[in-house]
Scaffold this motif. Structure first.
Motif, short mmCIF file in Angstrom:
data_model
loop_
_atom_site.label_atom_id
_atom_site.label_comp_id
_atom_site.label_asym_id
_atom_site.label_seq_id
_atom_site.Cartn_x
_atom_site.Cartn_y
_atom_site.Cartn_z
N ALA A 327 45.56 46.89 22.41
CA ALA A 327 44.57 45.82 22.24
C ALA A 327 44.95 44.58 23.04
O ALA A 327 44.09 43.88 23.58
N ARG A 328 46.24 44.29 23.13
CA ARG A 328 46.68 43.14 23.92
C ARG A 328 46.50 43.40 25.42
O ARG A 328 46.15 42.51 26.19
N LYS A 329 46.75 44.63 25.83
CA LYS A 329 46.51 44.99 27.23
C LYS A 329 45.05 44.82 27.58
O LYS A 329 44.70 44.33 28.66
N ALA A 330 44.17 45.18 26.65
CA ALA A 330 42.74 45.06 26.89
C ALA A 330 42.32 43.61 27.12
O ALA A 330 41.45 43.33 27.95
N THR A 331 42.93 42.68 26.39
CA THR A 331 42.62 41.26 26.58
C THR A 331 42.97 40.81 27.98
O THR A 331 42.19 40.12 28.65
N LEU A 332 44.15 41.20 28.46
CA LEU A 332 44.59 40.81 29.80
C LEU A 332 43.70 41.44 30.86
O LEU A 332 43.32 40.78 31.84
N GLN A 333 43.36 42.71 30.67
CA GLN A 333 42.50 43.38 31.63
C GLN A 333 41.11 42.75 31.66
O GLN A 333 40.51 42.60 32.73
N HIS A 334 40.61 42.37 30.50
CA HIS A 334 39.29 41.75 30.44
C HIS A 334 39.27 40.44 31.21
O HIS A 334 38.34 40.17 31.99
N SER A 335 40.28 39.60 31.01
CA SER A 335 40.31 38.29 31.66
C SER A 335 40.36 38.41 33.18
O SER A 335 39.55 37.81 33.89
N VAL A 336 41.28 39.21 33.69
CA VAL A 336 41.41 39.32 35.14
C VAL A 336 40.21 40.07 35.74
O VAL A 336 39.73 39.72 36.83
N GLY A 337 39.72 41.08 35.04
CA GLY A 337 38.57 41.81 35.56
C GLY A 337 37.30 40.99 35.55
O GLY A 337 36.42 41.17 36.40
N ASP A 338 37.19 40.07 34.60
CA ASP A 338 36.01 39.23 34.48
C ASP A 338 35.99 38.13 35.54
O ASP A 338 34.93 37.81 36.09
N LEU A 339 37.15 37.55 35.84
CA LEU A 339 37.21 36.44 36.79
C LEU A 339 37.48 36.88 38.22
O LEU A 339 37.06 36.21 39.17
N PHE A 340 38.20 37.99 38.38
CA PHE A 340 38.55 38.46 39.73
C PHE A 340 38.21 39.94 39.88
O PHE A 340 39.08 40.76 40.15
N PRO A 341 36.93 40.30 39.71
CA PRO A 341 36.56 41.71 39.81
C PRO A 341 36.85 42.25 41.22
O PRO A 341 36.51 41.63 42.22
N GLY A 342 37.52 43.40 41.24
CA GLY A 342 37.85 44.01 42.51
C GLY A 342 39.10 43.48 43.16
O GLY A 342 39.57 44.01 44.18
N GLY A 343 39.69 42.45 42.57
CA GLY A 343 40.89 41.87 43.18
C GLY A 343 42.11 42.75 43.06
O GLY A 343 42.93 42.84 43.98
N GLY A 344 42.26 43.40 41.90
CA GLY A 344 43.43 44.25 41.67
C GLY A 344 43.01 45.63 41.20
O GLY A 344 41.90 45.83 40.68
N ASP A 345 43.91 46.58 41.37
CA ASP A 345 43.67 47.96 40.95
C ASP A 345 44.18 48.13 39.52
O ASP A 345 45.36 48.40 39.30
N LEU A 346 43.28 47.96 38.55
CA LEU A 346 43.68 48.01 37.15
C LEU A 346 44.17 49.39 36.73
O LEU A 346 44.91 49.51 35.75
N SER A 347 43.79 50.43 37.45
CA SER A 347 44.26 51.78 37.10
C SER A 347 45.75 51.94 37.33
O SER A 347 46.36 52.88 36.82
N LYS A 348 46.34 51.03 38.09
CA LYS A 348 47.77 51.11 38.40
C LYS A 348 48.57 49.99 37.72
O LYS A 348 49.70 49.68 38.11
N ALA A 349 48.01 49.40 36.66
CA ALA A 349 48.67 48.30 35.97
C ALA A 349 49.90 48.78 35.22
O ALA A 349 49.90 49.84 34.60
#
Length: 418
Positions: A327-349
């Motif tokens: 659940a904590r990972k989901a919060t971090l992924q949501h924030s970065v994905g929401d503000l910087f979509p496409g900036g990082g490869d979340l599948s490799k986090a």
């Protein structure tokens, strides 16, 4: 003088460096096989003196309830039968007044500013590199109420001469061009152009290597089992295999400092506040942050570290539990994905957690002032260990050496809890 430093995180290693620079014989002891393998391993990467604020402040109790009810909330409390947790929470709540918040922030900003300047001096002196950038920090506001509520913090920034910029959306995009892709998701920001970023683990590893070249001895894979006293002095430190002696002893064990100190009658009000981070490779640099963006709504820091993005945040009060929670990972992924979509490869986090050593009022504990003349503390930096590390180590070395520090540290001692 021979000085034994307990702990090889960023605070312990910077303490060792400045003690060696002052001419002392220094030995560092840590249970880990190398430096920066616990809380310093994968923090948010920001060096943000202007954002050096206590967590305890007016309105925080009500905000905490709201945060805990949010889907991607920044705060989690897992109650347990732990008298130290209860006592810490009570003390923290007592500091949630306007007067105490202002006093504690005024204690924190000078040491943080001094630390940033000391880091710059160290970088110029040694040439140390650690994916550093000097492009400021942007606190991003999704809500108008957040933007309108910056007055108190700005007054403190003015008081200490900290440069700042209160920006509209266009100004935020000028500082962080990738935010143009999500223009509708924020109303403005507060930017501190003097802040920096960098990889704390890389810095600590390289500084430890430089310190070793200067003669500092590092005793890794060595677990300290007790601190032994004689009268009003520390006599030795016991490990699993031997006793180590010195003229002075520095405790820089972060969240674990209270375990040893309680046994010798030094009750240090430090409690672990668990934080999480993910590190993701950059997929498209044009969609990634340039420096650090603080997502104020979710209390998440998104930082550019070379070819990676470090996303750190959340506060979980759960004792010494190091469980990685999705659940904590989901919060971090949501924030970065929401503000910087496409900036990082979340599948490799890669996912990480660490324990921040928090004091109930906010400022760290630096210096002597205990019942033992040759015992010194450098702990309790909370989320600001990386920000305050060089200044704290330098101040600590001055105090041990009997010198007056360049910055007033008189209100950072443990005696403020007397």
């Amino acid at each position: 003088m021979k000085v034994l430093v307990l702990g090889s995180g960023v605070v312990g290693v910077t303490s060792a460096w400045y003690l060696a620079q002052a001419g002392h014989e220094v030995v560092v002891v840590d249970r880990q096989p190398g430096p920066a393998l616990e809380t310093s391993f994968a923090n948010a990467g920001e060096i943000s003196p202007g954002y050096s604020s206590p967590w305890a402040g007016p309105g925080v109790p009500l905000k905490a309830i709201k945060w805990m009810l949010m889907h991607f909330g920044p705060l989690v409390v897992r109650p347990k039968f732990d008298p130290y947790m209860a006592l810490w929470l009570v003390r923290m709540l007592r500091n949630c007044t306007s007067a105490r918040y202002a006093r504690n922030k005024i204690r924190m900003v000078p040491i943080a500013e001094y630390s940033r300047d000391s880091l710059r001096d160290l970088r110029a002196e040694t040439g140390i590199a650690y994916d550093e950038r000097s492009q400021g920090t942007l606190q991003l506001f999704r809500k108008q109420s957040q933007y309108d509520g910056t007055g108190g913090d700005i007054e403190v920034l003015k008081q200490f001469g900290v440069p700042y910029e209160l920006l509209d959306p266009a100004g935020c995009i000028a500082a962080e061009p990738a935010l143009a892709n999500v223009r509708e998701k924020f109303v403005g920001g507060l930017r501190l152009p003097g802040d920096e970023t960098g990889d704390c683990k890389i810095f600590t590893e390289k500084l430890a290597a430089l310190a070793a070249e200067k003669g500092v001895t590092f005793r890794y894979n060595t677990t300290v089992t007790s601190i032994n006293t004689s009268g009003n002095r520390i006599a030795s430190v016991s490990t699993e295999t031997e006793e180590l002696t010195a003229d002075a002893y520095v405790v820089a064990f972060g969240s674990y400092s209270p375990f040893l100190l309680r046994r010798i009658g030094v009750p240090v009000p430090v409690y672990p506040i668990k934080g999480y981070s993910i590190t993701i490779p950059i997929a498209d640099a044009s969609c990634a942050p340039e420096s650090t963006v603080m997502d104020e709504t979710y209390k998440v820091a998104i930082t550019r570290l070379g070819d990676r993005i470090r996303v750190g945040g959340t506060a979980e009060i759960s004792g010494y539990d190091l469980t990685l929670r999705d659940a904590r990972k989901a919060t971090l992924q949501h924030s970065v994905g929401d503000l910087f979509p496409g900036g990082g490869d979340l599948s490799k986090a890669t996912f990480w957690t660490g324990l921040r050593p928090m004091t109930p009022d906010g400022p760290p504990i630096i210096g002597g002032g205990t019942r033992y003349q040759n015992l010194y503390l450098n702990t309790g930096h909370g989320t600001l260990g990386w920000t305050m590390s060089c200044g704290s180590g330098r101040v600590l070395a001055d105090i041990v050496s009997g010198k007056t520090p360049d910055v007033d540290a008189s209100e950072l001692g443990i005696n403020r809890y007397a």
